[in-house]
Design an enzyme around this catalytic site. Structure first.
Site, PDB file in Angstrom:
ATOM      1  N   ASN A 209       0.781  -1.146  -0.031  1.00 55.48           N
ATOM      2  CA  ASN A 209      -0.082   0.137  -0.074  1.00 55.48           C
ATOM      3  C   ASN A 209       0.976   1.243   0.064  1.00 55.48           C
ATOM      4  O   ASN A 209       2.090   1.294   0.072  1.00 55.48           O
ATOM      5  CB  ASN A 209      -0.850  -0.067   1.408  1.00 55.48           C
ATOM      6  CG  ASN A 209       0.006  -0.138   2.474  1.00 55.48           C
ATOM      7  OD1 ASN A 209       0.737   0.766   2.929  1.00 55.48           O
ATOM      8  ND2 ASN A 209      -0.410  -1.385   3.255  1.00 55.48           N
ATOM      9  N   ASP A 275      -4.208  -6.834   5.075  1.00 57.75           N
ATOM     10  CA  ASP A 275      -5.037  -7.561   5.797  1.00 57.75           C
ATOM     11  C   ASP A 275      -5.049  -9.087   5.137  1.00 57.75           C
ATOM     12  O   ASP A 275      -5.369 -10.131   5.683  1.00 57.75           O
ATOM     13  CB  ASP A 275      -6.494  -7.165   5.422  1.00 57.75           C
ATOM     14  CG  ASP A 275      -6.944  -5.817   6.258  1.00 57.75           C
ATOM     15  OD1 ASP A 275      -6.210  -5.878   7.248  1.00 57.75           O
ATOM     16  OD2 ASP A 275      -7.623  -5.206   5.702  1.00 57.75           O
ATOM     17  N   LYS A 285       9.183 -16.217 -10.810  1.00 60.48           N
ATOM     18  CA  LYS A 285       8.189 -15.342 -11.619  1.00 60.48           C
ATOM     19  C   LYS A 285       7.224 -15.983 -12.322  1.00 60.48           C
ATOM     20  O   LYS A 285       7.282 -16.730 -13.127  1.00 60.48           O
ATOM     21  CB  LYS A 285       9.114 -14.426 -12.541  1.00 60.48           C
ATOM     22  CG  LYS A 285       8.447 -13.317 -13.147  1.00 60.48           C
ATOM     23  CD  LYS A 285       9.099 -12.427 -14.030  1.00 60.48           C
ATOM     24  CE  LYS A 285       8.448 -11.442 -14.754  1.00 60.48           C
ATOM     25  NZ  LYS A 285       8.939 -11.189 -16.181  1.00 60.48           N
ATOM     26  N   PHE A 321      -3.879   2.653  15.079  1.00 56.79           N
ATOM     27  CA  PHE A 321      -4.193   3.654  14.084  1.00 56.79           C
ATOM     28  C   PHE A 321      -5.548   3.168  13.215  1.00 56.79           C
ATOM     29  O   PHE A 321      -5.776   1.820  13.446  1.00 56.79           O
ATOM     30  CB  PHE A 321      -3.049   3.781  13.176  1.00 56.79           C
ATOM     31  CG  PHE A 321      -2.286   5.032  13.459  1.00 56.79           C
ATOM     32  CD1 PHE A 321      -1.440   4.735  14.830  1.00 56.79           C
ATOM     33  CD2 PHE A 321      -1.890   5.962  12.969  1.00 56.79           C
ATOM     34  CE1 PHE A 321      -0.579   5.710  15.074  1.00 56.79           C
ATOM     35  CE2 PHE A 321      -1.053   7.236  13.531  1.00 56.79           C
ATOM     36  CZ  PHE A 321      -0.511   7.026  14.616  1.00 56.79           C
ATOM     37  N   LYS A 335     -13.895   0.491  15.515  1.00 56.48           N
ATOM     38  CA  LYS A 335     -12.769  -0.304  15.730  1.00 56.48           C
ATOM     39  C   LYS A 335     -12.003  -0.313  16.949  1.00 56.48           C
ATOM     40  O   LYS A 335     -11.130  -1.222  17.184  1.00 56.48           O
ATOM     41  CB  LYS A 335     -11.870   0.515  14.476  1.00 56.48           C
ATOM     42  CG  LYS A 335     -11.152  -0.608  13.791  1.00 56.48           C
ATOM     43  CD  LYS A 335     -10.113   0.288  12.561  1.00 56.48           C
ATOM     44  CE  LYS A 335     -10.749  -0.367  11.165  1.00 56.48           C
ATOM     45  NZ  LYS A 335     -10.156   0.492  10.098  1.00 56.48           N
ATOM     46  N   LYS A 339     -10.934  -3.805  18.239  1.00 62.32           N
ATOM     47  CA  LYS A 339      -9.405  -4.049  18.714  1.00 62.32           C
ATOM     48  C   LYS A 339      -9.089  -4.210  20.148  1.00 62.32           C
ATOM     49  O   LYS A 339      -8.269  -4.830  20.286  1.00 62.32           O
ATOM     50  CB  LYS A 339      -8.642  -3.143  18.041  1.00 62.32           C
ATOM     51  CG  LYS A 339      -8.521  -2.667  16.450  1.00 62.32           C
ATOM     52  CD  LYS A 339      -7.881  -3.688  15.547  1.00 62.32           C
ATOM     53  CE  LYS A 339      -8.272  -3.405  14.283  1.00 62.32           C
ATOM     54  NZ  LYS A 339      -7.485  -4.217  13.180  1.00 62.32           N
TER      55      LYS A 339
HETATM   56  N1  CTP Z   1      -3.654  -3.841  11.845  1.00 61.75           N
HETATM   57  C1  CTP Z   1      -3.026  -5.100  12.593  1.00 61.75           C
HETATM   58  N2  CTP Z   1      -2.875  -6.158  11.850  1.00 61.75           N
HETATM   59  C2  CTP Z   1      -3.671  -6.242  10.631  1.00 61.75           C
HETATM   60  C3  CTP Z   1      -4.292  -5.214  10.057  1.00 61.75           C
HETATM   61  C4  CTP Z   1      -4.497  -3.857  10.908  1.00 61.75           C
HETATM   62  O1  CTP Z   1      -2.232  -4.746  13.500  1.00 61.75           O
HETATM   63  N3  CTP Z   1      -3.475  -7.439  10.013  1.00 61.75           N
HETATM   64  C5  CTP Z   1      -3.642  -2.722  12.667  1.00 61.75           C
HETATM   65  C6  CTP Z   1      -2.879  -1.508  12.074  1.00 61.75           C
HETATM   66  O2  CTP Z   1      -1.640  -1.295  12.452  1.00 61.75           O
HETATM   67  C7  CTP Z   1      -3.749  -0.266  12.996  1.00 61.75           C
HETATM   68  C8  CTP Z   1      -5.143  -1.077  13.138  1.00 61.75           C
HETATM   69  O3  CTP Z   1      -4.976  -2.322  13.134  1.00 61.75           O
HETATM   70  O4  CTP Z   1      -3.315   0.056  13.887  1.00 61.75           O
HETATM   71  C9  CTP Z   1      -6.207  -0.529  11.987  1.00 61.75           C
HETATM   72  O5  CTP Z   1      -5.787  -0.936  10.785  1.00 61.75           O
HETATM   73  P1  CTP Z   1      -6.748  -0.475   9.356  1.00 61.75           P
HETATM   74  O6  CTP Z   1      -6.153  -0.966   8.260  1.00 61.75           O
HETATM   75  O7  CTP Z   1      -7.385   0.938   9.760  1.00 61.75           O
HETATM   76  O8  CTP Z   1      -7.894  -1.700   9.827  1.00 61.75           O
HETATM   77  P2  CTP Z   1      -8.091  -3.246   9.593  1.00 61.75           P
HETATM   78  O9  CTP Z   1      -8.166  -3.699  10.948  1.00 61.75           O
HETATM   79  O10 CTP Z   1      -7.263  -3.470   8.644  1.00 61.75           O
HETATM   80  O11 CTP Z   1      -9.543  -3.065   8.986  1.00 61.75           O
HETATM   81  P3  CTP Z   1      -9.940  -2.586   7.657  1.00 61.75           P
HETATM   82  O12 CTP Z   1      -9.111  -2.578   6.634  1.00 61.75           O
HETATM   83  O13 CTP Z   1     -11.331  -3.379   7.272  1.00 61.75           O
HETATM   84  O14 CTP Z   1     -10.624  -1.103   7.834  1.00 61.75           O
END
Ligand code: CTP
Length: 394
Positions: A209, A275, A285, A321, A335, A339
């Site tokens: 990303n 995710d 490759k 975050f 969230k 979390k």
């Molecule tokens: N995070 C994590 N592990 C993951 C995904 C996210 O520890 N596999 C943590 C990120 O570092 C951040 C928080 O979770 O502190 C939220 O990340 P975000 O991308 O906003 O949310 P997601 O939990 O991934 O949910 P979504 O993408 O559906 O919004």
């Protein structure tokens, strides 16, 4: 204001060296012990006798002058001082320190110094603008060293432009502020994650990303400057005066976080963790075929933040975050509960002027009780200071 503080003052060979006499007086009037380390050229501009009389300490220039107690001076100065101020910092000395060169006592002390360091550069305006000098300054700034940038005006060399040593009062205030902030997080271990994870697809491709890691790195730098023991777990390669663990994938980040979290006081998950990861990483490759479509299967990554929150001790603080492109407040409120972290820093990633790769951010800090603190758009370095305030009572 500076009672009990040991200030190491490095003076380089520039005409602004004469102004440092006033800085020494100000340090002394405020109760500091001042030890001057001068480069040989500095003494062409100001005498040893003047500096010695003002600082009431022997001025050191040569590493091999007198070796007392079998303790090399560059190490004993680095260990016994609370802060190292280099003023005026010339292009030559800045560039040597940025590149780890130790060819005199001042640069050797700088190389061994692990506490806060402040540079107050002064030089001709063309030297200041020189791309190599600017690159070296940036290297030092990236490492977390502080600068009192030079001001614009009439220069001793006859030029008009940026390069004049900033007001001595400003250097003094920066030293006071740095020493005050330098102990706010003393004794605390803070783990920070930064950057976007890279999930390998084959030997040459990955899924990732746009996260630049700037927010996490700003938090880690600020925590370090406030006296914390910092561990930065980052997908962005960076060299810092504190511990940096480089990782690529979410699984590697999880391992590193688990290793560092148990004896820490706080975890700040600023990283953008993918995710999902590829179900299978192709060894070679992946070749193009005649088909117009390709299907890859991804499997869920562990949620590092959520898992760590189930293991955290009562005293440990976890800050998550939240990157949202719509319904920021509603999603953030959900969230933080999902979390289980103590605080959540929420930002709107749909904005072009903040967030990913920008130096600016505008965030909401939520706590578990539903309180929301909105931080207006400002530099990520300023946002970092505000986030860390939740860890101490100011
Ligand atoms: N995070 C994590 N592990 C993951 C995904 C996210 O520890 N596999 C943590 C990120 O570092 C951040 C928080 O979770 O502190 C939220 O990340 P975000 O991308 O906003 O949310 P997601 O939990 O991934 O949910 P979504 O993408 O559906 O919004």
């Amino acid at each position: 204001m500076l009672s009990g503080k040991n200030i190491l003052l490095g003076i380089c060979g520039g005409i602004a060296a004469y102004k440092i006499c006033f800085l020494i007086r100000k340090f002394k009037q405020n109760g500091a012990n001042v030890q001057v380390v001068a480069t040989p050229n500095a003494l062409n501009f100001v005498t040893k006798l003047t500096l010695q009389t003002l600082s009431q300490n022997e001025v050191k220039v040569d590493e091999f002058e007198k070796i007392k107690n079998f303790s090399p001076e560059h190490i004993s100065f680095a260990d016994s001082s609370d802060i190292f101020v280099i003023a005026p910092a010339t292009a030559n000395t800045i560039s040597k320190i940025a590149n780890g060169i130790c060819d005199n006592l001042l640069t050797s002390v700088a190389c061994a110094f692990t506490k806060p360091m402040i540079f107050a550069p002064a030089m001709n305006t063309n030297m200041w603008k020189n791309s190599a000098v600017q690159k070296n300054i940036q290297t030092l700034k990236n490492k977390g060293f502080r600068f009192c940038d030079p001001e614009s005006g009439f220069l001793a060399c006859g030029y008009n432009g940026q390069g004049r040593l900033c007001d001595v009062e400003k250097i003094f205030n920066k030293v006071v502020e740095t020493l005050k902030n330098g102990s706010k997080l003393k004794g605390k271990k803070i783990v920070v994650t930064a950057g976007g994870t890279r999930e390998k697809i084959d030997s040459v491709r990955f899924l990732s990303n746009y996260s630049s890691g700037k927010m996490g790195i700003a938090i880690a730098d600020t925590a370090y400057n406030q006296g914390a023991e910092v561990v930065l777990i980052s997908t962005v390669k960076t060299s810092k005066p504190y511990k940096v663990v480089n990782v690529d994938s979410a699984l590697e980040m999880k391992d590193a976080v688990e290793k560092e979290f148990s004896d820490s006081n706080c975890l700040i998950m600023a990283a953008a963790v993918a995710d999902y990861r590829a179900k299978e990483i192709a060894e070679q490759k992946i070749k193009k075929t005649d088909e117009d479509e390709i299907t890859l299967t991804f499997v869920k990554n562990p949620d590092i933040l959520k898992e760590i929150c189930t293991k955290k001790g009562l005293e440990q603080i976890v800050i998550g975050f939240c990157a949202e492109s719509q319904n920021l407040i509603e999603n953030a409120k959900e969230k933080i509960l999902a979390k289980g972290c103590n605080f959540l820093v929420a930002n709107d990633i749909s904005r072009k002027d903040t967030g990913f790769s920008s130096d600016y951010n505008e965030v909401l800090i939520l706590d578990k009780n539903g309180n929301i603190n909105k931080l207006e758009k400002t530099l990520k370095t300023e946002i970092a200071k505000e986030i860390l305030k939740v860890l101490y009572c100011d």
